[in-house]
Design an enzyme around this catalytic site. Structure first.
Site, PDB file in Angstrom:
ATOM      1  CD  GLU A 132      44.953  63.323 -24.568  1.00 41.09           C
ATOM      2  OE1 GLU A 132      44.191  63.409 -23.596  1.00 41.09           O
ATOM      3  OE2 GLU A 132      45.631  62.319 -24.818  1.00 41.09           O
ATOM      4  CB  THR A 185      48.471  61.159 -18.339  1.00 40.46           C
ATOM      5  OG1 THR A 185      47.780  60.024 -18.849  1.00 40.46           O
ATOM      6  CG2 THR A 185      49.565  61.537 -19.326  1.00 40.46           C
TER       7      THR A 185
HETATM    8  N1  HSE Z   1      52.943  59.714 -24.427  1.00 44.64           N
HETATM    9  C1  HSE Z   1      52.142  60.009 -23.298  1.00 44.64           C
HETATM   10  C2  HSE Z   1      52.896  59.634 -22.032  1.00 44.64           C
HETATM   11  C3  HSE Z   1      50.873  59.234 -23.397  1.00 44.64           C
HETATM   12  O1  HSE Z   1      53.517  58.575 -22.023  1.00 44.64           O
HETATM   13  O2  HSE Z   1      52.872  60.421 -21.081  1.00 44.64           O
HETATM   14  C4  HSE Z   1      49.921  59.469 -22.276  1.00 44.64           C
HETATM   15  O3  HSE Z   1      48.720  58.795 -22.516  1.00 44.64           O
END
Ligand code: HSE
Length: 310
Positions: A132, A185
């Site tokens: 990630e 993201t």
């Molecule tokens: N917590 C992360 C964000 C999740 O909000 O950027 C991304 O999938």
């Protein structure tokens, strides 16, 4: 060395859930990715990628979530073999439904099985979280943790890493609406503020604590009142056209609460599974987008278990 194919289902997840940015996550029963793999002589090779959005998934193992996570597991286990992989996406990328997280978790979970399950669930989560970090521009384990453990998870701390697993209420209904809009993201993290005020910190701590209490006690009212976000969703609203109207429609059609799923663009709604079927909520959000000529997919689902062999 066996060359039997091992097939894993890795579920979609919703993260943040209002006040718990990068800490809260919840696994869904569906949709899910399917990651298949078998031991090979050396290296990691992706032989097939299919499913929604797969045209945007790289086959190059250096930049693919599944293979990066799997490679981390092989390294940690000191494995002397490689893996051949097939990926079938059930969750399209850039959805806010933990697409890269499901791929990373599925890859790590699969590789750990091929290594004789030498890693603990927490170590497997860390391997997936590394992927990630590489792919989405920031270390966050709030999708991969529930994807591997199932249910509701809280990342208590990143350093040292500690995750808490909580069984969510069985009557917690979930509607996911995914408009045909792509939000990466990495882009969604770029619009976030560097700092938060003490006032917002107090607001988030109160709501986050109460939300966890609601999950533990099975109190849907407490959960819904606590899905509040004074910082992250407000900063991201501009990335998701019609978000506020969609949330309002969901609330008018039976949702207990409606909010931006993860980094967006999906819109999550919680409902009481004892009194509602969720379909009207799904249709109401879909209608907001169809009147604006934007296709919108929906899932009416429940909290689910984590990665599993199928
Ligand atoms: N917590 C992360 C964000 C999740 O909000 O950027 C991304 O999938």
């Amino acid at each position: 060395m066996s060359d039997e194919w091992v097939k894993i289902a890795a579920p979609a997840t919703t993260s943040n859930i209002g006040p718990g940015f990068d800490t809260f996550g919840l696994a869904m029963s569906e949709p899910f990715d399917v990651v298949e793999g078998r031991a090979a002589d050396s290296g990691i090779r992706i032989v097939e990628v299919s499913g929604p959005g797969s045209e945007n998934i790289p086959m190059d193992s250096k930049i693919n979530s599944v293979s990066i996570a799997a490679e981390q597991v092989l390294k940690r286990c000191g494995a002397d073999f490689g893996i051949e992989l097939k990926i079938r996406k059930g969750i399209r990328p850039c959805s806010g439904m933990g697409s890269s997280g499901a791929s990373a978790a599925g890859g790590a979970y699969l590789a750990n099985i091929l290594c004789g399950e030498r890693l603990s669930p927490t170590e497997t989560i860390l391997c997936a979280a590394h992927a990630e970090d590489v792919i989405s521009g920031g270390l966050h384990a709030d999708n991969v943790a529930p994807c591997i453990l199932g249910g509701f998870t809280v990342i208590r701390s990143y350093e040292p890493f500690e995750v808490i697993s909580i069984e969510p209420p069985k009557d917690l209904g979930m509607v996911v609406a995914l408009p045909d809009i792509m939000v990466a993201t990495s882009d969604s993290r770029k619009v976030l503020p560097e700092d938060v005020s003490v006032k917002n910190l107090v607001f988030h701590v109160g709501n986050a604590s109460a939300l966890v209490y609601g999950m533990v006690c099975g109190d849907l009212g407490m959960i819904s009142r606590s899905v509040k976000d004074a910082v992250f969703e407000p900063a991201r609203t501009k990335l998701v056209p019609h978000l506020k109207e969609a949330e309002k429609e969901a609330l008018s059609n039976g949702a207990l609460v409606s909010f931006l799923g993860g980094s967006g663009p999906c819109i999550m709604s919680f409902y009481d599974g004892n009194t509602n079927l969720g379909n009207t909520i799904a249709e109401s959000v879909k209608a907001v987008y169809s009147k604006n000529n934007i296709k919108c997919d929906t899932w009416v689902t429940r909290p689910g278990i984590g990665c599993r062999r199928i």
